[in-house]
Write a protein that holds these residues in place. Sequence first.
Motif, short mmCIF file in Angstrom:
data_model
loop_
_atom_site.label_atom_id
_atom_site.label_comp_id
_atom_site.label_asym_id
_atom_site.label_seq_id
_atom_site.Cartn_x
_atom_site.Cartn_y
_atom_site.Cartn_z
N ASP A 14 0.77 -1.16 -0.04
CA ASP A 14 -0.09 0.06 -0.02
C ASP A 14 0.77 1.34 -0.05
OD1 ASP A 14 -2.46 -1.47 0.14
OD2 ASP A 14 -2.32 -1.55 2.35
N GLY A 15 0.89 2.01 -1.08
CA GLY A 15 1.57 3.14 -1.03
C GLY A 15 1.04 4.51 -1.52
N PRO A 16 1.60 5.63 -1.95
CA PRO A 16 0.97 6.57 -2.48
C PRO A 16 0.36 6.48 -3.78
CG PRO A 16 3.30 6.90 -2.45
CD PRO A 16 3.18 5.63 -1.91
N ILE A 17 -0.54 7.25 -4.24
CA ILE A 17 -0.99 7.34 -5.56
C ILE A 17 -0.37 8.22 -6.23
CG2 ILE A 17 -3.30 7.94 -6.79
CD1 ILE A 17 -4.79 7.24 -4.44
N VAL A 18 0.07 7.91 -7.48
CA VAL A 18 0.91 8.65 -8.41
C VAL A 18 -0.07 9.30 -9.31
CG1 VAL A 18 2.38 8.90 -10.37
CG2 VAL A 18 2.99 7.55 -8.40
N ILE A 19 -0.07 10.99 -9.40
CA ILE A 19 -1.18 11.65 -10.23
C ILE A 19 -0.16 12.42 -11.27
CG2 ILE A 19 -2.88 13.36 -10.22
CD1 ILE A 19 -2.88 12.69 -6.90
N LEU A 20 -0.32 12.36 -12.71
CA LEU A 20 0.02 12.55 -13.69
C LEU A 20 -0.76 14.10 -14.12
CD1 LEU A 20 1.73 9.91 -15.60
CD2 LEU A 20 2.70 10.99 -13.61
N VAL A 21 -0.38 15.25 -14.08
CA VAL A 21 -1.16 16.33 -14.61
C VAL A 21 -1.01 16.68 -16.13
CG1 VAL A 21 -1.78 18.72 -14.19
CG2 VAL A 21 -1.40 17.09 -12.20
N LEU A 87 -3.21 13.58 2.32
CA LEU A 87 -2.07 13.97 2.39
C LEU A 87 -1.60 14.03 1.04
CD1 LEU A 87 0.26 14.90 4.06
CD2 LEU A 87 1.06 12.44 3.93
N LEU A 88 -1.27 15.20 0.66
CA LEU A 88 -0.87 15.43 -0.88
C LEU A 88 0.37 16.13 -0.88
CD1 LEU A 88 -1.94 15.46 -3.89
CD2 LEU A 88 -2.86 17.56 -3.57
N PHE A 89 1.23 15.55 -1.96
CA PHE A 89 2.46 16.25 -2.00
C PHE A 89 2.57 16.74 -3.50
CE2 PHE A 89 3.49 13.58 1.46
CZ PHE A 89 4.54 14.22 2.30
N ALA A 90 3.20 18.10 -3.99
CA ALA A 90 3.39 18.29 -5.12
C ALA A 90 4.99 18.60 -5.49
CB ALA A 90 2.65 19.89 -5.32
N LEU A 125 1.65 14.80 -6.73
CA LEU A 125 1.32 15.39 -7.95
C LEU A 125 2.39 15.59 -8.62
CD1 LEU A 125 -1.28 18.27 -6.89
CD2 LEU A 125 -1.60 16.05 -8.48
N PHE A 126 2.47 15.32 -10.13
CA PHE A 126 3.68 15.42 -10.85
C PHE A 126 2.97 16.28 -12.27
CE2 PHE A 126 4.62 11.58 -8.73
CZ PHE A 126 6.07 11.77 -8.47
#
Length: 399
Positions: A14-21, A87-90, A125-126
């Motif tokens: 279980d890890g973070p979700i990768v989000i490509l913008v 929890l969100l990182f950019a 976020l990427f």
Amino acid sequence: MSGTDKSKAGLSLDGPIVILVEPQLGENIGMAARAMGNFALSALRIVNPRDGWPNIAAQRAAAGADYILDKVELFDTVGEAVADLDLLFATTARPHDQAKPVVGPEAAASEISGHVAAGGKAGILFGRERWGLTNEEVGLANRIITFPVNPGFASLNLAQAVLLVGYEWFKRATSGQLPHAMPERSERASQHQMQAFFDNLIRELDRVEFLRPAEKRDTMLVNLRNIFTRMEPTKQDMHTLHGVVMAIAEGRKGPAKGGVLDGEQATRLRALLAEHGQGGGVPDSGSTVRGLARLLRRNPTDAERLLWQALTRDRRFAGGFKRQTPVGRHIPDFVSFPHRIAIELVNAGENEAIVADRVARRAWLEARDYRVIEMRAADVERGLEAELERLQEMMSQSA
């Protein structure tokens, strides 16, 4: 790096979700998925991909990470993509002048690991390949991730950024455990085994007078011993080293010598072929005899090898001679077609069959305007230059 072990099952973490913008190139999406697969990240969300979805270029670039692409979630906006995260990182290489913590990937991985373990849901976020994330998009994040890179060249490829974060997270989640280690070695060599090897080594070094001058012998022995003790060799290492020393001490054999025949063996083989009526010719029957003749041609004696090296490297002869090449049905040891000269090597202890065979071969060659020069193998080994001068004189007579 290639080398995936297909026999091993992948980890499910279980890890973070990768989000490509708004990614622009399908290849970058595929390579990002591949980087995710390397570090057991499986949840990928994409916001408004420029070239639509699914994307064949992404599948080609994923290099086996299709299972990630098959479960991609698509969103129209960043807000929708992050709505369920707590929890969100950019990620960004540029300062956005926003009052929120800026951390490196290692610190982010540590916080994500603890957050996910406590039941939280984290995402990263990427931004776009050309210009990253907008201020508004960064404003949605709780933290900013940036990388310790060259400030004069800070831009990372999208997949590289995903890989760096994924590596730090996976290292944290698995306590840095490597996928494989050095295979078990045999047990360490005993002092007795070390001493036996060293005694053998010293004996052979003494035979070649390596340990001199005498006043330095003890120091040289200590230095030699230290080389091997620093290695902490195993019993198998000692067996191998002992074999190496003995192979060197007993002389080169087989292919390492350039052949498997010494002069005595070559003489016996020539006699066998002559007695079968094959002479130096190309055998036309009998697989055993053909094999022996082929062995003789392919494995030169020391004298043959020395002479061949001279004939190919000395400017007086280079390119003019061939070794063990048929002339009709006969094969002289060396032949020069331009000069019509054949060289026959005479080994010590040749019997009557070999002598008669050579006489017949010489008569056959001379009848066809070849001149034959005989060289004793012992003379080639002891005084090669004298034999070469004799050959040069014969060649000048034909010029």
